[in-house]
Design an enzyme around this catalytic site. Structure first.
Site, mmCIF file in Angstrom:
data_model
loop_
_atom_site.group_PDB
_atom_site.id
_atom_site.type_symbol
_atom_site.label_atom_id
_atom_site.label_comp_id
_atom_site.label_asym_id
_atom_site.label_seq_id
_atom_site.Cartn_x
_atom_site.Cartn_y
_atom_site.Cartn_z
ATOM 1 N N SER A 143 0.827 -1.206 0.000
ATOM 2 C CA SER A 143 0.000 0.000 0.000
ATOM 3 C C SER A 143 0.869 1.268 0.000
ATOM 4 O O SER A 143 1.634 1.477 -0.942
ATOM 5 C CB SER A 143 -0.954 -0.059 1.196
ATOM 6 N N ASP B 296 -10.128 -5.340 -3.597
ATOM 7 C CA ASP B 296 -9.530 -4.361 -2.695
ATOM 8 C C ASP B 296 -10.383 -3.085 -2.734
ATOM 9 O O ASP B 296 -10.537 -2.458 -3.792
ATOM 10 C CB ASP B 296 -8.100 -4.079 -3.197
ATOM 11 N N HIS C 177 -7.419 -5.869 0.681
ATOM 12 C CA HIS C 177 -6.221 -5.073 0.917
ATOM 13 C C HIS C 177 -5.430 -5.551 2.149
ATOM 14 O O HIS C 177 -4.426 -4.967 2.496
ATOM 15 C CB HIS C 177 -6.661 -3.598 1.114
#
Lengths: 569, 282
Positions: free
Chosen positions: B149, B226, B260
């Site tokens: 991320s 996600d 995620h």
């Protein structure tokens, strides 16, 4: 003065004792062994002599008996002849004597008659009475005249000589002769073929005779046996003949790898023996021919395939391999052999990163053939050719066998003659990967405008479906859309969703049976693209397909880069 | 520069440790995790730097990603720093989860009040590697970088801004084009000021379009489910388009069903360790 002189040999003796005991012992041992060997030899020899003595005695006895028998026969024949002859003479004598006796009697009668006549005449003459005289004289005279007319046969009625016809003693003579004559030999016994006794064009044939036979020469007959030939005598191969004095013969100028029928007769002054049984012999086969395009290899092994090169079946094959050493490959290492290979192919274990010369010999009872032409196998990487019989009819393959083309032109239906083995839907072809559960690596070169499918498939993958569209094939597919290049990694029609930013034009494929992986790489970037995980239950073959006109080239026999199998260090 | 061992646990044949030190760049005490593979007992090992995402500490990766077995197998040391300076008392640093503490964005801040402490870029690319090389059996020539991320963004910009420094780079669900997404715009505006040109120096997509270093093999994994992908925070398509144009090798895998979280990372961490091992152990 004597003592020092005596001392030195003493010293020497002790010296000998110290270091020579063992040697003497070993000398004694070797002498004893030699003597034991001699004794054994002599015993052996004595045994032989005894055997020979017995044989001689036996032969002599047999010979003596034979002679005696013969002698009796001859004597019997002669005495029989004598008796016959004597009887015939006796008969003749009797006949002759009887004839003479009859003649004698006749003579006596005649004599008596003449005496009586004379007496009568005398009486007539002495007669005093004239009248009586005259009366009787005339008839008496007539009788005398008549008597005188009768002529007496005084020749001997029988021949004095005896008829003695010539005695026919020819049979006796032949009997006498036959005492010293040898019988015609009996049929020799032809031996079965000895191993390794032939060459490609010659056979060494052996036979034996019965010990009683005397033979002046043998005649060996031989004839090619045609396999699968019609039973038509007009086309039967010609019989050839060789005349030899020995009990063996090498016949030449034969065909390689062929079967011959042989038989033998023995001849002496008396005659020719019956023919021996017929024996079958084989000439050494021709060397096999290695099928270069059907051989494949990998770093651990090579699969060699060949043609027999002989019309008749051979017993087995021997594969010989020699490692080439030295930087220039000029040095040859030891030659190893794999023997008794029953079929026309052999999988040979090799060591990675070497170069080998491999050749094949065909072997039958006659012996091994010459070496075939050698094939050079390098174990730096996995090497294979394409299975051209699997190619879709629209696919053409370059002469070297490593580039496939899919042309623009439409094929006429007639050219679409399909075999069971051809791909019919996907314009594809399979490779011939060596069946070894190891690591294999090869590369494919493409144009980035080419739409292709490359990967692996089971050999029996459906020919009428697309590669990757079923569960028997795994492949990378390149699709060209108007906007971008799309890559799929297909198995059972499924692909992960994946984007590749640099179009690979040289793709490395790494197959690892142990780990059950098939990985794809962009060779120029050393970039890993995708790995299929699958425990391949059976052997797979590389597969190559083109989805639109274009070409791709296979690069083979190259060492796998280190990163290709890094997933499993 | 004194290191204080905070914890040490035997793991995958080696040790998972956490240390604390006084950071010069960040002017505070910083913790970092280091996994020492068994091989490190006898050899110098390559180092993979793992750069974590928003809100994370050095703990998330070492407790959730399951990287240690693969790292041990490949003889790789894994260093996971924290995501921002902590306890510096910067005004507003604890106001939101996407700015300040736990959200350093791996930039060297130029704006007040951040600029004296929020220097995560220099910390991650210079201070920490020196510390590691000086105190552990690390091979300074063999280092690579990966992250998740915001950390994925960090890993990508560290690699793109320092051609040749990292042997390999990979990322999970990275923020690929921060200048175009809400997270990036908020953080960059705070740390770097209103000048968008300054932002571009920390934007992977922009950096990729000007990249001229040795070839980089980039592995990207992205969960298709996600929530931040659909919220346009990550924007991988922008990066892929530039890399395709600039011929920067990327394999981007859109993994169906994954979100995620660290569950997603756990599922593919082995592929990433192998990717790094290929270049670190070449």
């Amino acid at each position: 003065m004597a003592s020092p002189l005596k001392k030195s040999p003493g010293v020497k003796d002790r010296h000998d004792d110290m270091f020579g005991n063992g040697r003497i012992e070993s000398d004694i041992n070797s002498s004893r062994n030699q003597l034991q060997e001699k004794v054994a030899e002599m015993e052996n020899f004595a045994g032989h002599l005894e055997e020979i003595f017995l044989t001689v005695e036996e032969n002599f006895g047999r010979r003596e008996q034979h002679l005696e028998h013969h002698y009796t026969d001859v004597l019997q024949t002669i005495s029989q002849r004598y008796d016959e002859r004597a009887a015939r003479l006796e008969d003749e004598k009797k006949r002759k004597l009887e004839a003479l006796y009859t003649q004698l009697l006749a003579c006596g009668h005649a004599l008596d008659a003449s005496k009586e006549l004379i007496e009568e005449a005398k009486e007539v003459y002495r007669s005093q009475d004239k009248r009586v005289f005259l009366k009787t004289v005339v008839p008496t005279l007539k009788r005398i005249e008549e008597f005188a007319k009768e002529e007496m046969d005084l020749t001997l009625a029988t021949n004095l000589d005896f008829e003695t016809p010539l005695a026919d003693l020819s049979d006796v003579k032949s009997m006498m002769d036959s005492i010293n004559i040898v019988p015609a030999p009996s049929a020799p016994v032809i031996n079965p073929q000895m191993a390794n006794s032939a060459t490609q064009t010659s056979l060494r044939v052996c036979w034996s005779l019965f010990s009683d036979d005397t033979v002046e020469f043998y005649e060996l007959y031989y004839r090619l046996v045609l396999q699968n030939a019609p039973l038509d005598s007009t086309t039967a191969p010609q019989v050839r003949k060789a005349k030899v004095k020995e009990t063996h013969c090498t016949v030449k100028e034969l065909l390689p790898g062929a079967q011959y029928e042989l038989w033998v007769t023995a001849t002496n002054t008396t005659g020719i023996s019956p023919a021996s049984e017929k024996a079958l012999y084989m000439t050494v086969p021709s060397p096999p021919v290695i099928k270069q395009r059907q051989c494949c290899s990998c770093p651990e092994a090579a699969l060699i395939r060949w043609e027999s090169g002989n019309p008749d079946p051979v017993d087995s094959y021997t594969v010989e391999l020699t490692e080439l050493k030295g930087s220039d490959g000029n040095e040859k290492g030891v030659t190893e052999s794999v023997v008794a290979v029953p079929t026309c192919q052999c999988l040979i274990q090799l060591q990675a990163g070497h170069c080998y010369l491999i050749s094949v010999r065909a072997v039958n009872i006659g012996g091994p053939s010459d070496r075939s032409k050698e094939i050079c196998i390098s174990t730096s990487g996995t090497f294979f050719y394409l299975l051209e019989e699997t190619a879709h009819p629209c696919l053409s393959i370059s002469e070297d066998g490593f580039t496939i083309f899919y042309g623009d032109e439409e094929l006429p239906i007639s050219a679409m003659a399909l075999d069971d083995d051809n791909f019919t839907r996907c314009v594809a072809v399979l490779g011939d990967l060596i069946p070894v559960r190891a690591r294999h690596y090869w590369e494919v070169e493409v144009d980035d405008r080419t739409e292709f499918r490359i990967g692996v498939a089971y050999e029996d993958t459906e020919r009428n479906s697309y590669l990757g569209g079923n569960n028997t094939s795994w492949c990378m597919r390149h699709i060209l859309t108007t906007s971008r290049h799309k890559y799929e990694f297909l198995h059972s029609g499924q692909s992960p969703d994946l984007r590749i930013t640099v179009n690979p034009v040289r793709i490395g494929l790494a197959l690892d049976y142990d780990w059950g992986t098939l990985s794809f790489f962009n060779v120029d970037l050393e970039q890993h693209l995708h790995t299929f995980q699958c425990q391949f239950q059976r052997y797979v073959q590389p597969c190559f397909g083109l989805d639109s006109p274009g070409a791709l080239t296979i690069h083979n026999g190259i060492e796998a880069p280190k990163y290709a199998f890094i997933e499993h260090p | 520069m004194a290191l204080t061992q905070v914890s040490s646990n035997k793991c995958a044949g080696g040790f998972q440790k956490v240390f604390e030190h006084d950071s010069v760049e960040l002017k505070c005490k910083m913790k970092f995790a280091v996994f020492l593979p068994p091989k490190a007992e006898t050899h110098k090992c390559p180092v993979l730097y793992w750069i974590s995402g928003l809100t994370c500490t050095e703990q998330n990766f070492i407790t959730k990603a399951g990287s240690q077995l693969a790292a041990a197998d490949n003889g790789i040391m894994v260093v996971a720093p924290d995501t921002s300076p902590r306890g510096c008392g910067v005004e507003g640093e604890d106001d939101g989860w996407d700015l300040g503490t736990g959200a350093g964005f791996y930039v060297d801040a130029t704006q007040e009040p951040w600029k004296s402490n929020y220097r995560m870029y220099s910390y991650v690319t210079r201070e920490l590697p020196k510390l590691i090389n000086d105190n552990f059996p690390a091979d300074p020539e063999r280092m690579s970088i990966s992250g998740h991320s915001m950390g994925g963004h960090g890993a990508l910009i560290c690699a793109l801004k320092n051609p040749g420094k990292y042997k390999a780079v990979s990322a999970f669900a990275p923020i690929c084009n921060p200048v175009q997404c809400p997270w990036g715009q908020k953080a960059f505006a705070a740390y770097l000021g209103p000048d968008r040109a300054a932002w571009e120096a920390y934007d992977a997509t922009v950096l990729a379009s000007g990249y001229a270093g040795p070839p980089l093999d980039i592995l990207l994994d992205q969960g298709r489910d996600d929530q931040f992908l659909s919220a346009s925070q990550l924007l991988p398509d922008n990066l892929i388009a530039v890399c395709s144009e600039k011929k920067i090798p990327v394999v981007f895998r859109l993994q169906p069903g994954y979100d995620h979280s660290y569950f997603f990372i756990y599922s593919f961490i082995n592929d990433h360790i192998k990717h790094h091992a290929k270049y670190l152990n070449a």
